[in-house]
Design a protein around this motif. Sequence first.
Motif, mmCIF file in Angstrom:
data_model
loop_
_atom_site.group_PDB
_atom_site.id
_atom_site.type_symbol
_atom_site.label_atom_id
_atom_site.label_comp_id
_atom_site.label_asym_id
_atom_site.label_seq_id
_atom_site.Cartn_x
_atom_site.Cartn_y
_atom_site.Cartn_z
ATOM 1 N N TYR A 1 28.555 53.084 19.761
ATOM 2 C CA TYR A 1 29.518 52.550 20.399
ATOM 3 C C TYR A 1 29.159 51.206 21.097
ATOM 4 C CZ TYR A 1 32.052 56.807 20.024
ATOM 5 O OH TYR A 1 32.793 57.851 19.544
ATOM 6 N N CYS A 2 30.169 50.276 21.100
ATOM 7 C CA CYS A 2 29.801 48.710 21.571
ATOM 8 C C CYS A 2 29.494 49.059 23.150
ATOM 9 C CB CYS A 2 30.843 47.980 21.548
ATOM 10 S SG CYS A 2 30.772 46.202 22.361
ATOM 11 N N PRO A 3 28.158 48.406 23.608
ATOM 12 C CA PRO A 3 27.847 48.673 25.013
ATOM 13 C C PRO A 3 28.726 47.668 25.998
ATOM 14 C CG PRO A 3 26.054 47.278 23.896
ATOM 15 C CD PRO A 3 27.258 47.802 22.829
ATOM 16 N N LYS B 1 32.759 49.447 24.723
ATOM 17 C CA LYS B 1 32.623 50.921 24.739
ATOM 18 C C LYS B 1 33.833 51.152 23.500
ATOM 19 C CE LYS B 1 30.468 51.169 28.608
ATOM 20 N NZ LYS B 1 29.388 50.238 28.454
ATOM 21 N N ASN B 2 33.844 50.461 22.393
ATOM 22 C CA ASN B 2 34.823 50.989 21.367
ATOM 23 C C ASN B 2 33.743 51.141 20.264
ATOM 24 O OD1 ASN B 2 37.831 50.866 21.946
ATOM 25 N ND2 ASN B 2 37.109 48.864 22.307
ATOM 26 N N LYS B 3 34.186 52.155 19.125
ATOM 27 C CA LYS B 3 33.318 52.565 18.050
ATOM 28 C C LYS B 3 32.985 51.258 17.101
ATOM 29 C CE LYS B 3 34.557 56.253 16.183
ATOM 30 N NZ LYS B 3 35.243 57.270 15.388
ATOM 31 N N THR B 4 31.948 51.216 16.638
ATOM 32 C CA THR B 4 31.344 50.108 15.945
ATOM 33 C C THR B 4 31.429 50.549 14.504
ATOM 34 O OG1 THR B 4 29.142 50.697 15.852
ATOM 35 C CG2 THR B 4 29.803 48.743 17.437
ATOM 36 N N LEU C 1 23.793 44.215 17.131
ATOM 37 C CA LEU C 1 24.908 45.069 16.885
ATOM 38 C C LEU C 1 25.965 44.387 17.243
ATOM 39 C CD1 LEU C 1 26.121 47.982 16.535
ATOM 40 C CD2 LEU C 1 25.889 48.005 18.990
ATOM 41 N N TYR C 2 26.941 44.265 16.098
ATOM 42 C CA TYR C 2 28.043 43.038 16.126
ATOM 43 C C TYR C 2 29.342 44.178 16.402
ATOM 44 C CZ TYR C 2 32.029 40.229 15.097
ATOM 45 O OH TYR C 2 33.271 39.538 15.234
ATOM 46 N N LYS D 1 34.257 41.123 19.536
ATOM 47 C CA LYS D 1 33.349 40.113 18.890
ATOM 48 C C LYS D 1 32.132 39.796 19.644
ATOM 49 C CE LYS D 1 37.408 38.671 16.281
ATOM 50 N NZ LYS D 1 37.961 39.943 16.320
ATOM 51 N N GLN D 2 31.605 40.419 20.359
ATOM 52 C CA GLN D 2 30.287 40.310 21.056
ATOM 53 C C GLN D 2 28.995 40.761 19.981
ATOM 54 O OE1 GLN D 2 29.688 38.950 23.995
ATOM 55 N NE2 GLN D 2 31.876 38.249 23.741
#
Length: 63
Positions: free
Chosen positions: A9-11, A14-17, A32-33, A38-39
């Motif tokens: 999950y995006c830090p 908090k969405n799933k990558t 991790l993109y 878009k971070q």
Amino acid sequence: MMNSENWIYCPVCKNKTRLQIREDTELKNFPLYCPKCKQETLINVYKLNISVIKEPDAQTQSR
């Protein structure tokens, strides 16, 4: 032995990558993109533990 898989999950948002990791996955300084926010974030992964690498902000040189 069954390897469990977890989504990363995006830090930031908090969405799933788009990446999954297993118990035996090891990543060091991995960029991790997140397609949602878009971070790009540098992470380390060891035994399903994800840690975010905090980079120092770039300092401008003064003359």
